[in-house]
Design a protein around this motif. Sequence first.
Motif, PDB file in Angstrom:
ATOM      1  N   VAL A  97       0.840  -1.211   0.000  1.00 59.65           N
ATOM      2  CA  VAL A  97       0.000   0.000   0.000  1.00 59.65           C
ATOM      3  C   VAL A  97       0.868   1.252   0.000  1.00 59.65           C
ATOM      4  O   VAL A  97       0.605   2.205  -0.741  1.00 59.65           O
ATOM      5  N   GLY A  98       1.922   1.264   0.828  1.00 59.75           N
ATOM      6  CA  GLY A  98       2.831   2.403   0.845  1.00 59.75           C
ATOM      7  C   GLY A  98       3.482   2.618  -0.510  1.00 59.75           C
ATOM      8  O   GLY A  98       3.646   3.764  -0.961  1.00 59.75           O
ATOM      9  N   PHE A  99       3.849   1.528  -1.169  1.00 56.62           N
ATOM     10  CA  PHE A  99       4.463   1.614  -2.498  1.00 56.62           C
ATOM     11  C   PHE A  99       3.485   2.186  -3.522  1.00 56.62           C
ATOM     12  O   PHE A  99       3.844   3.064  -4.320  1.00 56.62           O
ATOM     13  N   ILE A 100       2.252   1.718  -3.488  1.00 53.71           N
ATOM     14  CA  ILE A 100       1.236   2.194  -4.434  1.00 53.71           C
ATOM     15  C   ILE A 100       0.949   3.680  -4.229  1.00 53.71           C
ATOM     16  O   ILE A 100       0.880   4.457  -5.195  1.00 53.71           O
ATOM     17  N   ILE A 101       0.767   4.083  -2.975  1.00 55.89           N
ATOM     18  CA  ILE A 101       0.524   5.503  -2.698  1.00 55.89           C
ATOM     19  C   ILE A 101       1.744   6.327  -3.110  1.00 55.89           C
ATOM     20  O   ILE A 101       1.619   7.411  -3.684  1.00 55.89           O
ATOM     21  N   GLY A 102       2.939   5.793  -2.833  1.00 50.68           N
ATOM     22  CA  GLY A 102       4.166   6.478  -3.220  1.00 50.68           C
ATOM     23  C   GLY A 102       4.280   6.651  -4.719  1.00 50.68           C
ATOM     24  O   GLY A 102       4.754   7.682  -5.199  1.00 50.68           O
ATOM     25  N   LEU A 103       3.839   5.646  -5.491  1.00 50.02           N
ATOM     26  CA  LEU A 103       3.861   5.761  -6.951  1.00 50.02           C
ATOM     27  C   LEU A 103       3.025   6.939  -7.415  1.00 50.02           C
ATOM     28  O   LEU A 103       3.367   7.618  -8.385  1.00 50.02           O
ATOM     29  N   SER A 104       1.925   7.183  -6.713  1.00 51.86           N
ATOM     30  CA  SER A 104       1.072   8.324  -7.047  1.00 51.86           C
ATOM     31  C   SER A 104       1.715   9.636  -6.620  1.00 51.86           C
ATOM     32  O   SER A 104       1.810  10.581  -7.403  1.00 51.86           O
ATOM     33  N   TYR A 105       2.192   9.685  -5.385  1.00 50.61           N
ATOM     34  CA  TYR A 105       2.753  10.928  -4.847  1.00 50.61           C
ATOM     35  C   TYR A 105       4.048  11.336  -5.545  1.00 50.61           C
ATOM     36  O   TYR A 105       4.303  12.522  -5.757  1.00 50.61           O
ATOM     37  N   PHE A 106       4.892  10.358  -5.862  1.00 57.50           N
ATOM     38  CA  PHE A 106       6.209  10.667  -6.402  1.00 57.50           C
ATOM     39  C   PHE A 106       6.272  10.630  -7.925  1.00 57.50           C
ATOM     40  O   PHE A 106       7.360  10.709  -8.497  1.00 57.50           O
ATOM     41  N   HIS A 107       5.108  10.496  -8.568  1.00 58.42           N
ATOM     42  CA  HIS A 107       5.104  10.529 -10.030  1.00 58.42           C
ATOM     43  C   HIS A 107       5.730  11.849 -10.478  1.00 58.42           C
ATOM     44  O   HIS A 107       5.420  12.912  -9.926  1.00 58.42           O
ATOM     45  N   PRO A 108       6.635  11.799 -11.464  1.00 59.18           N
ATOM     46  CA  PRO A 108       7.341  13.023 -11.879  1.00 59.18           C
ATOM     47  C   PRO A 108       6.434  14.211 -12.183  1.00 59.18           C
ATOM     48  O   PRO A 108       6.760  15.341 -11.818  1.00 59.18           O
ATOM     49  N   LYS A 109       5.296  13.996 -12.803  1.00 55.52           N
ATOM     50  CA  LYS A 109       4.385  15.097 -13.115  1.00 55.52           C
ATOM     51  C   LYS A 109       3.821  15.721 -11.843  1.00 55.52           C
ATOM     52  O   LYS A 109       3.654  16.935 -11.754  1.00 55.52           O
ATOM     53  N   ARG A 110       3.525  14.878 -10.843  1.00 56.82           N
ATOM     54  CA  ARG A 110       2.979  15.401  -9.600  1.00 56.82           C
ATOM     55  C   ARG A 110       4.038  16.147  -8.810  1.00 56.82           C
ATOM     56  O   ARG A 110       3.761  17.179  -8.203  1.00 56.82           O
ATOM     57  N   VAL A 111       5.265  15.628  -8.803  1.00 59.42           N
ATOM     58  CA  VAL A 111       6.352  16.295  -8.092  1.00 59.42           C
ATOM     59  C   VAL A 111       6.604  17.676  -8.687  1.00 59.42           C
ATOM     60  O   VAL A 111       6.843  18.644  -7.967  1.00 59.42           O
ATOM     61  N   VAL A 112       6.538  17.779 -10.015  1.00 58.18           N
ATOM     62  CA  VAL A 112       6.706  19.074 -10.680  1.00 58.18           C
ATOM     63  C   VAL A 112       5.634  20.046 -10.218  1.00 58.18           C
ATOM     64  O   VAL A 112       5.894  21.219  -9.969  1.00 58.18           O
ATOM     65  N   SER A 113       4.382  19.558 -10.054  1.00 56.31           N
ATOM     66  CA  SER A 113       3.300  20.416  -9.609  1.00 56.31           C
ATOM     67  C   SER A 113       3.514  20.897  -8.178  1.00 56.31           C
ATOM     68  O   SER A 113       3.135  21.986  -7.810  1.00 56.31           O
ATOM     69  N   TRP A 114       4.155  20.063  -7.313  1.00 54.87           N
ATOM     70  CA  TRP A 114       4.487  20.502  -5.961  1.00 54.87           C
ATOM     71  C   TRP A 114       5.406  21.716  -6.024  1.00 54.87           C
ATOM     72  O   TRP A 114       5.223  22.710  -5.320  1.00 54.87           O
ATOM     73  N   ARG A 115       6.425  21.619  -6.891  1.00 53.46           N
ATOM     74  CA  ARG A 115       7.453  22.647  -6.936  1.00 53.46           C
ATOM     75  C   ARG A 115       6.949  23.961  -7.508  1.00 53.46           C
ATOM     76  O   ARG A 115       7.532  25.006  -7.282  1.00 53.46           O
ATOM     77  N   LYS A 116       5.861  23.904  -8.261  1.00 55.15           N
ATOM     78  CA  LYS A 116       5.315  25.122  -8.864  1.00 55.15           C
ATOM     79  C   LYS A 116       4.469  25.902  -7.879  1.00 55.15           C
ATOM     80  O   LYS A 116       4.117  27.047  -8.121  1.00 55.15           O
ATOM     81  N   ARG A 117       4.073  25.257  -6.765  1.00 53.27           N
ATOM     82  CA  ARG A 117       3.191  25.922  -5.809  1.00 53.27           C
ATOM     83  C   ARG A 117       3.956  26.927  -4.947  1.00 53.27           C
ATOM     84  O   ARG A 117       5.120  26.753  -4.698  1.00 53.27           O
TER      85      ARG A 117
END
Length: 202
Positions: free
Chosen positions: A182-202
């Motif tokens: 479960v941690g791995f699956i959630i991590g795949l969502s959170y750490f997806h490169p597109k999502r990480v880029v969106s974090w940095r733009k905030r």
Amino acid sequence: MFIRTESFSQYIRAYPFVTALIVINIFIYALTGMPFSWSKELYYQGFGINALVAEGEWWRLLTPMFLHIGVMHLLFNMFSLFIFGPELEKITGKARFITIYMLSGIFANIATYFFGGIETAHAGASGAIFGIFGAFGALIYYTKKALPQLRQIMLPIIILSVIMTFLQPGVNIIGHISGLIVGFIIGLSYFHPKRVVSWRKR
């Protein structure tokens, strides 16, 4: 990366969710360990007992992750949370960290209920701790060679933790592996490169 150099006050300010979880677990352990009948009843009412979950006591899918069987069980889990939790809280942010922790623990208990057999009884934060390991596994998957230090440290720890899960007696294997997944699956969502880029733009 995982060497804690902060003072006590710095640690609390920097990692409030990790600190809160450690305090809650220690407090509940102390509370349930008191020599009073209500302490033993509190412990019993929170224990993960599949037969009672089947009778409708659904809170036992949550409460076992805050109970521990003996002081060594508590210390091992809290030490793991103390060492590995802060880095994940720092990387993901507070809300994402607590989501990984709680969902990993809850789904570990749910999996234990469905696959562990009606006679199974369990307690401990290990499913949630393995969820932290799983989230780091997802980060390793995405970063590959970008974070060699993380890979060198966490990959052996994850592998060794899984191996020890199957070698040690009395371990909730289903809970550990489910929390990791479960941690791995959630991590795949959170750490997806597109999502990480969106974090940095905030």
